[in-house]
Scaffold this motif. Structure first.
Motif, short mmCIF file in Angstrom:
data_model
loop_
_atom_site.label_atom_id
_atom_site.label_comp_id
_atom_site.label_asym_id
_atom_site.label_seq_id
_atom_site.Cartn_x
_atom_site.Cartn_y
_atom_site.Cartn_z
N PRO A 58 -13.24 -41.95 -32.24
CA PRO A 58 -12.42 -40.73 -32.28
C PRO A 58 -12.89 -39.77 -33.39
CG PRO A 58 -11.04 -42.70 -32.16
CD PRO A 58 -12.44 -43.17 -32.39
N ASP A 59 -12.78 -38.46 -33.12
CA ASP A 59 -13.21 -37.43 -34.08
C ASP A 59 -12.59 -37.62 -35.45
OD1 ASP A 59 -14.91 -36.28 -32.37
OD2 ASP A 59 -13.58 -34.62 -31.79
N ALA A 60 -11.30 -37.99 -35.48
CA ALA A 60 -10.61 -38.13 -36.77
C ALA A 60 -11.29 -39.19 -37.64
CB ALA A 60 -9.14 -38.48 -36.54
N TYR A 61 -11.79 -40.23 -37.02
CA TYR A 61 -12.51 -41.26 -37.78
C TYR A 61 -13.84 -40.72 -38.29
CZ TYR A 61 -9.39 -45.10 -36.45
OH TYR A 61 -8.30 -45.94 -36.32
N ARG A 62 -14.54 -39.99 -37.43
CA ARG A 62 -15.84 -39.42 -37.83
C ARG A 62 -15.68 -38.45 -39.00
NH1 ARG A 62 -20.05 -41.84 -36.02
NH2 ARG A 62 -20.23 -42.27 -33.82
N ARG A 63 -14.66 -37.57 -38.86
CA ARG A 63 -14.45 -36.52 -39.86
C ARG A 63 -14.12 -37.10 -41.23
NH1 ARG A 63 -11.45 -33.77 -36.47
NH2 ARG A 63 -9.52 -34.62 -37.27
N ASN A 64 -13.31 -38.15 -41.21
CA ASN A 64 -12.85 -38.73 -42.49
C ASN A 64 -13.62 -39.99 -42.87
OD1 ASN A 64 -10.61 -36.87 -43.06
ND2 ASN A 64 -9.73 -37.71 -41.18
N CYS A 65 -14.77 -40.19 -42.27
CA CYS A 65 -15.52 -41.43 -42.52
C CYS A 65 -15.98 -41.51 -43.97
CB CYS A 65 -16.71 -41.53 -41.57
SG CYS A 65 -17.73 -42.99 -41.88
N LEU A 66 -15.72 -42.66 -44.56
CA LEU A 66 -16.09 -42.91 -45.95
C LEU A 66 -17.61 -42.88 -46.14
CD1 LEU A 66 -15.01 -43.78 -48.70
CD2 LEU A 66 -14.85 -46.11 -47.85
N ALA A 67 -18.35 -43.24 -45.10
CA ALA A 67 -19.81 -43.30 -45.22
C ALA A 67 -20.45 -41.92 -45.10
CB ALA A 67 -20.38 -44.22 -44.15
N ARG A 68 -19.83 -41.00 -44.33
CA ARG A 68 -20.52 -39.74 -44.02
C ARG A 68 -19.73 -38.47 -44.29
NH1 ARG A 68 -21.44 -43.00 -39.67
NH2 ARG A 68 -23.41 -44.12 -39.88
N GLY A 69 -18.45 -38.58 -44.60
CA GLY A 69 -17.64 -37.39 -44.82
C GLY A 69 -18.19 -36.55 -45.97
N ASN A 70 -18.06 -35.25 -45.87
CA ASN A 70 -18.55 -34.37 -46.94
C ASN A 70 -17.55 -33.23 -47.14
OD1 ASN A 70 -20.09 -33.14 -48.85
ND2 ASN A 70 -21.44 -32.12 -47.38
N PRO A 71 -16.76 -33.23 -48.22
CA PRO A 71 -16.73 -34.26 -49.26
C PRO A 71 -16.08 -35.54 -48.74
CG PRO A 71 -14.91 -32.76 -49.59
CD PRO A 71 -15.72 -32.21 -48.44
N ARG A 72 -16.31 -36.63 -49.46
CA ARG A 72 -15.70 -37.89 -49.05
C ARG A 72 -14.24 -37.87 -49.50
NH1 ARG A 72 -19.90 -42.81 -49.53
NH2 ARG A 72 -21.82 -41.66 -49.85
N LEU A 73 -13.36 -38.09 -48.54
CA LEU A 73 -11.94 -38.03 -48.84
C LEU A 73 -11.27 -39.37 -48.59
CD1 LEU A 73 -11.02 -34.65 -47.10
CD2 LEU A 73 -11.36 -35.05 -49.54
N MET A 74 -10.13 -39.51 -49.26
CA MET A 74 -9.30 -40.69 -49.02
C MET A 74 -7.97 -40.12 -48.56
SD MET A 74 -8.38 -43.32 -52.04
CE MET A 74 -7.45 -42.15 -53.01
N LEU A 75 -7.25 -40.79 -47.69
CA LEU A 75 -5.95 -40.30 -47.25
C LEU A 75 -4.85 -41.06 -47.98
CD1 LEU A 75 -6.62 -40.10 -43.39
CD2 LEU A 75 -6.79 -38.26 -45.09
#
Ligand SMILES: [Zn+2]
Length: 260
Positions: free
Chosen positions: A215-232
């Protein structure tokens, strides 16, 4: 004294190694949970049963070099998650972005967190659980188990058809959470083209997705590739949707059977 078990290490695949009695979930989690509440032993959800136990989930699967490899990430995560006094050092480093994210979660940013260590920690617990006979609710499938093995050995980057979202449970800023010391082994939910795998360790929740249709939400917030890397940041009631069924569907044993 137990006699040595010689065999193939699951991580480096070298034969003839003395296999260590390795914790599936880090040893420090048992130490931390113990001592809180009336029953000093942690709640272990395993094989469809909830039981407060001093038994620690271990498997002979790693040589001592590979066990030490995981130790670096384990001690880092131990130092940032909820401690026995209810404080989480990780939250001191967080910049709250004050905008609502998916499902009401608040994205938070921290430049000083060692994301790679956190990601490797979550991945290692997931991968160890895949192989553990004590974690029947977790399965990566052969292909992803192999990709994660190579990632954990630093042979490849984080697998392309996988994502990991990092969530931290906090009920109000600076006030911690009632589920601060809760720990689970990973739980896999299988869908058509994508599996999800969740686990929680002292406030830190990892949500992995593996498969062809992440799912897009996983891709967007992915710890490995998100830019910037975010935590929820989420409140504990948002985590209970997956934790509660584990308790409701299970047979309670020992002192838990007497609790309402
Ligand atoms: Zn090894």
């Amino acid at each position: 004294m137990q006699s040595a078990v010689i065999g193939q290490c699951r991580l480096c695949l070298v034969d003839g190694k003395e296999l260590q009695d390795s914790h599936v979930l880090s040893k420090w989690t048992y130490k931390r949970i113990r001592g809180s509440g009336l029953n000093p032993n942690p709640v272990l959800l395993s094989n469809g049963r909830a039981v407060q136990t001093s038994e620690q989930v271990k498997e002979r699967m790693l040589c001592s070099d590979c066990e030490q490899r995981f130790g670096v990430d384990e001690s880092y995560v131990s130092g940032i998650t909820y401690q026995q006094d209810g404080a989480a050092p990780l939250l001191d480093k967080v910049l709250r972005l004050h905008e609502m994210g998916p499902d009401g979660a608040v994205p938070a940013y921290t430049a000083t967190l060692d994301w790679e260590k956190v990601l490797r920690f979550g991945t290692s617990v997931l991968w160890r659980s895949h192989w553990s006979a004590h974690a029947p609710s977790c399965s990566l499938g052969a292909e992803h188990a192999e990709l994660f093995r190579r990632y954990l050995l630093d042979e490849i980057g984080f697998p392309e058809d996988a994502a990991c979202v990092l969530i931290f449970v906090e009920d109000a800023a600076g006030h911690g959470s009632p589920v601060n010391l809760f720990c689970t082994l990973p739980v896999t939910t299988t869908q058509r083209d994508c599996d999800t795998h969740r686990l929680m360790v002292c406030g830190l929740q990892f949500e992995f997705a593996t498969g062809a249709a992440i799912p897009d939400a996983y891709r967007r917030n992915c710890l490995a590739r998100g830019n910037p890397r975010l935590m929820l940041l989420v409140t504990s009631d948002m985590t209970l949707d997956w934790i509660r069924p584990m308790f409701e569907g299970v047979k309670r044993l020992g002192s838990l059977a007497r609790q309402k």
